[in-house]
Design a protein around this motif. Structure first.
Motif, PDB file in Angstrom:
ATOM      1  N   LEU A  61      48.266  55.855  29.700  1.00 46.76           N
ATOM      2  CA  LEU A  61      48.246  54.177  29.349  1.00 46.76           C
ATOM      3  C   LEU A  61      48.074  54.752  28.113  1.00 46.76           C
ATOM      4  O   LEU A  61      47.687  53.442  27.509  1.00 46.76           O
ATOM      5  CB  LEU A  61      47.153  54.472  30.409  1.00 46.76           C
ATOM      6  CG  LEU A  61      47.905  53.897  31.655  1.00 46.76           C
ATOM      7  CD1 LEU A  61      46.721  53.732  32.815  1.00 46.76           C
ATOM      8  CD2 LEU A  61      48.963  53.275  32.248  1.00 46.76           C
TER       9      LEU A  61
ATOM     10  N   LEU B 253      54.095  49.924  32.950  1.00 46.59           N
ATOM     11  CA  LEU B 253      53.488  48.376  32.671  1.00 46.59           C
ATOM     12  C   LEU B 253      52.294  47.756  31.220  1.00 46.59           C
ATOM     13  O   LEU B 253      52.733  47.323  30.469  1.00 46.59           O
ATOM     14  CB  LEU B 253      52.659  48.150  34.126  1.00 46.59           C
ATOM     15  CG  LEU B 253      51.871  46.785  34.013  1.00 46.59           C
ATOM     16  CD1 LEU B 253      51.689  45.723  33.835  1.00 46.59           C
ATOM     17  CD2 LEU B 253      50.297  46.868  34.956  1.00 46.59           C
ATOM     18  N   ALA B 254      51.858  49.563  31.035  1.00 45.72           N
ATOM     19  CA  ALA B 254      51.592  48.942  29.742  1.00 45.72           C
ATOM     20  C   ALA B 254      52.161  49.498  28.634  1.00 45.72           C
ATOM     21  O   ALA B 254      52.069  49.033  28.091  1.00 45.72           O
ATOM     22  CB  ALA B 254      50.252  50.419  30.148  1.00 45.72           C
TER      23      ALA B 254
ATOM     24  N   ALA C 166      42.575  52.707  24.778  1.00 46.44           N
ATOM     25  CA  ALA C 166      40.917  53.579  25.160  1.00 46.44           C
ATOM     26  C   ALA C 166      41.616  54.020  25.823  1.00 46.44           C
ATOM     27  O   ALA C 166      42.002  53.344  27.482  1.00 46.44           O
ATOM     28  CB  ALA C 166      39.690  52.729  25.240  1.00 46.44           C
TER      29      ALA C 166
ATOM     30  N   LEU D  28      53.234  52.668  36.480  1.00 47.90           N
ATOM     31  CA  LEU D  28      52.347  52.138  36.238  1.00 47.90           C
ATOM     32  C   LEU D  28      52.242  52.256  34.490  1.00 47.90           C
ATOM     33  O   LEU D  28      51.415  51.927  33.890  1.00 47.90           O
ATOM     34  CB  LEU D  28      50.686  53.060  36.760  1.00 47.90           C
ATOM     35  CG  LEU D  28      48.662  52.268  36.151  1.00 47.90           C
ATOM     36  CD1 LEU D  28      49.256  50.998  37.170  1.00 47.90           C
ATOM     37  CD2 LEU D  28      48.625  53.070  36.993  1.00 47.90           C
TER      38      LEU D  28
END
Lengths: 300, 257
Positions: free
Chosen positions: A141, A98-99, A79, A95
């Motif tokens: 993301l 990481l996701a 989401a 980042l």
């Protein structure tokens, strides 16, 4: 069709306020659905329940046939939330990387950044990004997850016209890949162009549910416009008639009837044109801003 | 997952000039200053040489801020900025996140301990036996755990504006009362009693005892463990709080979930 999302009389209250009121909704796998509603209509609360961030006080919510939190943990749903922020002090690529490690079938980092239009900003720190870039990064993301279902709450907020275009082009690619996309937005043009189904929410309930064309017809009024001399008497027409500067504008739910009566009246009119109902007008009518009587209209 | 969160948390800290200034540069600077002024030989039998006593105190001082600042103010800011909300929408549990935070707090405490010790050895000719160095650094490092847990409690309970001043205030007060600025033996008897209950004193006492060639006392370990248990219990209670309001697009004050 396999069900991606199901709400069965889901209700969420915050004290005296009922944010979502016995909402029942089923969304099939691979569908692109818009949640439309004014502020406070219950869109974000619905999204939060679908992500397992809020528990319904009554009713049931499932995603891919399981409890929402379970679906999140299994990486079946990703989401883009309205209230979310990002971790400062790291780069966009770090980042997204990481996701990527959180999901079972993720995209490559470069692929997700490319999809979000952030390839050039891969090494830029989050806190040095503009509002539009942050919004794109939030999308990256979601994109990197490769989840079956994507939930997007106001996804194009803070994006400029070009950014919005690129975002929806990316979303169409995701839809073509068979992903279920549910998005909440205020931009009616985005709904018109990208959703195959629209669910209009008002006060936590479904005010209308159907294709954009059917929603337009359900709540909106067509516009019949023609030239007519100021002294000319018009017959009684079904709808709201406004006359100014030698033109008459009739907003009506029965445009055929308007034209029929005009033709039969023998009045001195010319340059007649009929415009179909707009989604804007329909939305306002369905959510109670101009036509409260239509608020509970069911299109299906 | 925890490891990757941990890695990013550490990266962020190492890129933060405020962390480098307060948790690394400041203790080294204070060490050099105080060791130059008060670094003489012991005046009473059993006392440590000034350069050694101050080395342990300043290593503790830097490590405590590293652990506390990596958790408290950051967590509070992340609660208000929406990063925790973002994580809650991803396959990350509160356990993943808090474990990564605490581990990062411990990791960024280590440079202060190591660099103050290296400075002491290089600039002030402090010499300890190999076993003493090998015991002192890990003992003091693990002793910073209560401060990482305290940071989690602050981060979960306090808003972003108050978290930094509160953490810094607690840090300075506990450092002063715990004998990191003034040798505990020079504190009055009532203040010494207070110091003995504090994790700051007990952390430093681990180092002082090892530097003196002794084993840490059970009291040191017990007091630190008690603070750990207390802060962990508070953190669990704080983490259990849930938001109870409508989602209207404003930044959510959601707890970690």
């Amino acid at each position: 069709m396999e069900t991606a999302i199901a709400l069965d009389r889901a209700t969420k209250r915050f004290g005296e306020l009922t944010a979502v009121d016995a909402l029942s909704l089923e969304i099939g796998r691979g569908a692109t659905v818009a949640l439309l509603g004014a502020n406070g209509a219950g869109k974000s609360t619905t999204v939060a329940m679908l992500m397992g961030l809020l528990q319904p006080d009554a009713g049931r919510v499932t995603v891919a046939g399981r409890a929402p939190r379970q679906a999140v943990v299994e990486g079946r749903i990703a989401a883009m939330l309205q209230d979310s922020g990002l971790m400062p002090g790291v780069t966009a690529a770090e980042l997204v990387g990481l996701a990527r490690r959180m999901y079972p079938a993720p995209l490559r980092v470069e692929e997700a950044l490319e999809l979000a239009g952030l390839r050039e900003q891969a090494r830029r720190r989050v806190e040095r990004m503009s509002g539009g870039q942050v919004q794109r990064l939030k999308f990256a993301l979601v994109a990197v997850a490769g989840a079956d279902t994507m939930l997007l709450d106001e996804p194009t907020r803070a994006l400029d016209v070009q950014g919005r275009r690129e975002f929806w082009a990316a979303m169409r690619n995701c839809a073509a890949a068979g992903r279920t996309i549910v998005f909440a937005t205020h931009y009616l043009d985005e709904v018109e162009e990208n959703a195959e189904r629209v669910v209009v929410l008002a006060r936590g309930r479904i005010a209308a549910d159907g294709t954009p064309a059917r929603i337009r017809e359900a709540g909106g009024r067509a516009v019949v416009r023609f030239r007519v001399p100021a002294h000319e008497t018009l017959p009684t027409l079904p709808g709201e008639v406004v006359r100014e500067h030698g033109w008459a504008t009739v907003r009506s739910t029965a445009p055929d009837d308007v034209v029929r009566r005009l033709v039969g009246s023998g009045a001195d009119w010319s340059d007649l044109r009929v415009s179909p109902p707009s989604l804007d007008e329909s939305f306002l009518a369905l959510t109670g801003s101009t036509h409260p009587a239509h608020e509970e209209a069911q299109v299906r | 997952m925890t490891f990757h969160l941990f890695r990013l948390e550490c990266l962020r800290m190492l890129r933060d000039p405020r962390y480098l200034a307060l948790a690394v540069v400041a203790p080294i600077g204070f060490y050099l200053l105080f060791a130059t002024i008060f670094g003489g030989d012991p005046t009473q039998p059993g006392e440590l040489k000034g350069t050694v006593e101050i080395m342990v105190a300043m290593a503790a001082y830097g490590a405590i801020w590293g652990a506390l600042s990596a958790t408290g103010p950051r967590l509070a800011h992340e609660r208000s900025s929406g990063w925790l909300e973002q994580l809650r929408s991803m396959p990350v549990t509160a356990r993943h996140l808090l474990t990564a935070k605490i581990a990062a707090g411990l990791a960024v405490a280590l440079p202060a301990i190591v660099l103050v010790c290296v400075t002491a050895a290089v600039a002030k000719d402090v010499r300890l036996a190999a076993w003493q160095w090998a015991a002192l650094v890990p003992a003091m490092w693990l002793g910073t755990l209560p401060f990482a847990l305290l940071g989690v409690v602050v981060g979960l309970l306090v808003g972003p504006e108050a978290a930094f001043p509160l953490s810094y205030g607690l840090y300075m007060a506990a450092s002063a009362l715990g004998g990191l600025w003034v040798p505990p033996a020079r504190l009055s008897a009532p203040l010494q009693d207070v110091a003995h209950t504090l994790p700051t004193y007990r952390l430093a006492d681990l180092g002082w005892r090892i530097a003196a060639g002794h084993a840490p006392t059970w009291a040191d370990v017990a007091v630190l463990a008690a603070w750990c248990a207390g802060f962990a219990a508070l953190a669990v209670l704080a983490q259990g709080r849930r938001p109870r309001r409508a989602r209207t697009g404003a930044a959510s004050a959601a707890a970690v979930g």
